[in-house]
Design a protein around this motif. Structure first.
Motif, PDB file in Angstrom:
ATOM      1  N   SER A  69       0.758  -0.991   0.010  1.00 15.97           N
ATOM      2  CA  SER A  69       0.085  -0.059   0.036  1.00 15.97           C
ATOM      3  C   SER A  69       0.877   1.331  -0.068  1.00 15.97           C
ATOM      4  N   ALA A  70       0.811   2.347  -0.758  1.00 14.43           N
ATOM      5  CA  ALA A  70       1.325   3.548  -0.727  1.00 14.43           C
ATOM      6  C   ALA A  70       0.381   4.762  -0.177  1.00 14.43           C
TER       7      ALA A  70
ATOM      8  N   TRP B 279       7.203  10.758  -8.451  1.00 20.42           N
ATOM      9  CA  TRP B 279       5.990  10.309  -8.217  1.00 20.42           C
ATOM     10  C   TRP B 279       5.190  10.038  -9.419  1.00 20.42           C
TER      11      TRP B 279
ATOM     12  N   GLN C  13       2.585   5.372 -19.840  1.00 20.23           N
ATOM     13  CA  GLN C  13       2.490   4.419 -18.625  1.00 20.23           C
ATOM     14  C   GLN C  13       1.505   3.481 -19.037  1.00 20.23           C
TER      15      GLN C  13
ATOM     16  N   ARG D  48       7.290   4.661 -10.964  1.00 19.73           N
ATOM     17  CA  ARG D  48       7.884   5.956 -10.849  1.00 19.73           C
ATOM     18  C   ARG D  48       8.716   6.167 -12.088  1.00 19.73           C
TER      19      ARG D  48
ATOM     20  N   ASP E 260      -1.404   2.831 -17.858  1.00 23.80           N
ATOM     21  CA  ASP E 260      -2.729   3.330 -17.959  1.00 23.80           C
ATOM     22  C   ASP E 260      -3.062   4.219 -18.906  1.00 23.80           C
TER      23      ASP E 260
ATOM     24  N   ARG F 275       4.099   8.164  -0.123  1.00 24.19           N
ATOM     25  CA  ARG F 275       4.521   8.706  -1.485  1.00 24.19           C
ATOM     26  C   ARG F 275       4.003  10.158  -1.441  1.00 24.19           C
TER      27      ARG F 275
ATOM     28  N   ALA G 215       1.580  13.158  -7.622  1.00 27.51           N
ATOM     29  CA  ALA G 215       2.153  12.890  -8.689  1.00 27.51           C
ATOM     30  C   ALA G 215       2.798  14.014  -9.341  1.00 27.51           C
TER      31      ALA G 215
ATOM     32  N   PRO H 142       2.944  -0.451  -5.173  1.00 33.45           N
ATOM     33  CA  PRO H 142       1.852  -0.328  -6.019  1.00 33.45           C
ATOM     34  C   PRO H 142       1.548   0.824  -6.996  1.00 33.45           C
ATOM     35  N   THR H 143       2.834   1.280  -7.524  1.00 32.86           N
ATOM     36  CA  THR H 143       2.831   2.292  -8.534  1.00 32.86           C
ATOM     37  C   THR H 143       4.142   2.246  -9.241  1.00 32.86           C
TER      38      THR H 143
ATOM     39  N   ASP I  31      10.562  12.323  -5.665  1.00 29.06           N
ATOM     40  CA  ASP I  31      10.729  11.430  -4.578  1.00 29.06           C
ATOM     41  C   ASP I  31      11.914  11.476  -3.850  1.00 29.06           C
TER      42      ASP I  31
END
Length: 645
Positions: free
Chosen positions: A146-147, A644, A554, A624, A556, A237, A240, A621-622, A244
């Protein structure tokens, strides 16, 4: 009779407490009833630490089912330190498990005594020799990673599986969370099966590396407590587009040579390590340089010399402009080398994963290719599915056709591929007369089941050329294989390209000194569903110059463009990026209305980003993104940031 049995129980406890010996073999260990000793099913929901008394009870239940002639069900469980045991009056047998450490007995040791086993206690093995204890309950989390956004919350569900007739309440406690993260008080009531876990990060919580926290599930079990441990990886995190700070403190600046260092390209290995390639000044000239970083920052000391390497190709002037990774982990770098007699030529290097040159490629890991009689520079490199290496750039053909797109294909050993173009080389003029055409990026789209070659670039406007596998122009693309004049501009050009799953391509670069992008269909036409008539431009620098130098897509479908923007009224650049939705509109959820500018040099000194790459991380779960370039201090050094997304 009852008095005698009570005395016998006390005698057993006394004998065991005194550590009296016994015979080393017994029917239980050997399977006296003829049945093998099976293993009880392990918990499948989470790894449980079962209370010792509960584990002993499960061992006794197992023995009663497996060996009923010796252990007929089902007397009460008794305790006499350090043992938990049962007495079976019908057979006169005692079965005990050491549940407390000390007093000379091995923890979890199993003992029998009485009846056919004689008057002395007999050790028959360890509890784990017979069963794997199963907790009264198990807990499954809806996610194992989990972020949590700074100043935000994340909710996940804990689901309880009850066993062994357990119906009680269970309390959940989280230990080891990152700094600035807390959880709610969590309890699953008696008879219930789930509860929400809410993780909250303070707005001031620092960005964190993935941190393995522990979910402890606690439930009363007689005089003890069953404890179950479930790992949960938690990361704090940023929003966006934010840098980071868990990577190298936010901005990583690396001097490589003694003077000017320029980072031109970046690649991320499957293990998350990051390679930046460019050029560095030395006492004898400027040469190719590479630096590799760990996936969470810091120089990778297993690479080159303490994470860095410098490779000389020609006598004085070499540069790396692009980098690609082979499936076997080898590193391919393309650029240019100034050679005596022929000026700048294409240069390709291949390194082993540890940074040493690959002796099986070219001449000791190096290949230099002259295309024309004047300057030739490689700007891009790609690895085909068959392992062949495609390099693209420019070749100055002088008064014949000016500067043209130039492509070279090499076999995996570094020799020219005679099946490509003219002896492994292809030249393509796009502008008429002696105009300038340069290829700055490559992609390998699959068209009708065949991998083709797309080169993009331009000097003045966006240009794209698609080739068949043998190097001939693909007549099904654009006009005879070529697309140009997309913006009707004479200032700008494409510098990067990203492929879409349907075979379309998005080109990115600059038009009139502003970020620009265009989406082409599979036959080279502008896609009207993208941006405005297939095109997008944005003045990132608010009236000053800016340019996209790279693009990535990405998972998505969002498109990230990286590059630089000059600050204020100066000519000093800063790292810049913007993100587009798949339809070519700015993503308001990224940075400030889709745009971020991040200075990596102090004050008003110059810094520019050139390379862009995504970094997947199975712990988070992402995905970068890395931007790489250079930042000016006392001189220019490699500069690297992670964003991020």
């Amino acid at each position: 009779m009852n008095t005698r049995r009570s005395i016998a129980r006390l005698t057993l406890a006394a004998w065991l407490a005194l550590g009296l010996g016994g015979v080393p073999v017994c029917a239980l260990a050997a399977g006296a009833s003829g049945a093998a000793a099976p293993t009880a099913a392990a918990a499948t929901v989470a790894v449980a630490t079962v209370d010792a008394a509960e584990a002993a009870r499960q061992l006794m239940d197992f023995a009663e089912v497996t060996f009923p002639n010796y252990f007929p069900p089902h007397p009460a469980v008794l305790t006499a330190a350090p043992f938990t045991y049962r007495y079976y009056p019908d057979t006169g047998v005692y079965l005990g498990v050491v549940t407390q450490a000390g007093q000379g007995f091995p923890l979890n040791g199993v003992y029998v005594m009485g009846g056919d086993f004689g008057p002395n206690p007999v050790p028959v093995g360890q509890l784990s020799d017979f069963i794997t204890p199963v907790a009264n309950y198990g807990v499954a989390l809806s996610v194992d990673r989990s972020a949590v956004l700074q100043g935000g919350q994340v909710t996940l569900k804990a689901t309880l599986t009850r066993r062994n007739g357990f119906t009680g309440a269970v309390q959940l406690v989280l230990d080891g969370l990152p700094a600035g993260v807390t959880s709610n008080a969590i309890s699953i009531p008696a008879g219930a099966t789930s509860a929400d876990i809410v993780l909250t990060a303070q707005s001031s919580a620092p960005h964190s590396l993935p941190t393995v926290a522990r979910v402890r599930a606690l439930a009363p079990n007689g005089n003890a407590t069953d404890v179950l441990h479930q790992p949960l990886v938690v990361t704090v995190r940023g929003a966006a587009g934010v840098v980071d700070t868990s990577f190298g403190g936010g901005i990583t600046t690396t001097p490589v040579g003694i003077g000017e260092d320029y980072g031109n390209a970046v690649a991320v290995q499957p293990d998350g390590k990051v390679i930046v390639a460019g050029s560095s000044a030395t006492p004898t000239g400027t040469f190719v340089s590479l630096v590799r970083y760990g996936r969470d920052g810091g120089l990778d000391l297993s690479f080159g010399t303490a994470g860095k390497l410098i490779t000389q190709i020609g006598p004085r002037n070499d540069v790396a402009a692009a980098i690609a990774l082979q499936a076997d982990g080898k590193i391919v770098v393309a650029g240019a080398s100034e050679q005596n007699g022929s000026g700048l030529d294409f240069a390709v290097l291949r390194y082993l994963p540890n940074g040493t040159l690959d002796a099986g490629f070219g001449n000791g890991g190096k290949v230099v290719t002259a295309i024309g009689n004047d300057s030739d520079r490689a700007w891009a490199v790609a690895i085909q599915a068959d392992g062949k290496i495609i390099v693209a750039g420019e070749s100055n053909q002088g008064n014949v056709s000016g500067v043209d797109f130039a492509l070279v294909r090499y076999l995996s050993n570094g020799t020219l591929d005679a099946g490509f173009g003219n002896g492994g080389k292809v030249l393509t003029a796009i502008k008429s007369n002696t105009g300038r055409d340069a290829a700055y990026a490559l992609a390998l789209p699959v068209v009708n089941g065949e991998q083709r070659i797309l080169a993009v670039g331009g000097d003045g406007d966006f240009q794209a050329v698609r080739y068949l596998p043998n190097g001939t122009l693909d007549a099904s693309f654009g006009l005879g294989g070529k697309v140009s004049g997309l913006f009707n501009s004479n200032i700008g050009g494409a510098r990067g390209v990203a492929l879409l799953p349907g075979g379309q391509a998005v080109l990115a670069g600059a038009i009139n000194n502003d970020f620009a992008a265009a989406q082409l269909g599979t036959s080279g036409q502008l896609d009207p569903g993208f941006g405005t008539g297939g095109k997008f431009t944005r003045d990132v620098a608010n009236g000053n110059w800016d340019s996209a130098t790279a693009i990535v897509r990405q998972a998505d479908g969002k498109l990230l463009l990286g590059g630089w923007a000059n600050t204020g009224n100066s000519s000093a650049g800063d790292f810049a990026a913007l993100r587009l939705q798949a339809n070519g509109t700015l993503d308001a959820g990224f940075g400030s209305n889709g745009v971020v500018i991040h200075p990596t040099a102090s004050g008003t000194k110059n810094d520019q980003a050139h390379g862009l790459a995504l970094q997947a991380d199975e712990r988070v779960p992402t995905v970068r993104a890395f931007q790489a370039g250079e930042a000016n201090g006392s001189n220019h050094d490699f500069s690297l940031i992670r964003l991020w997304l």
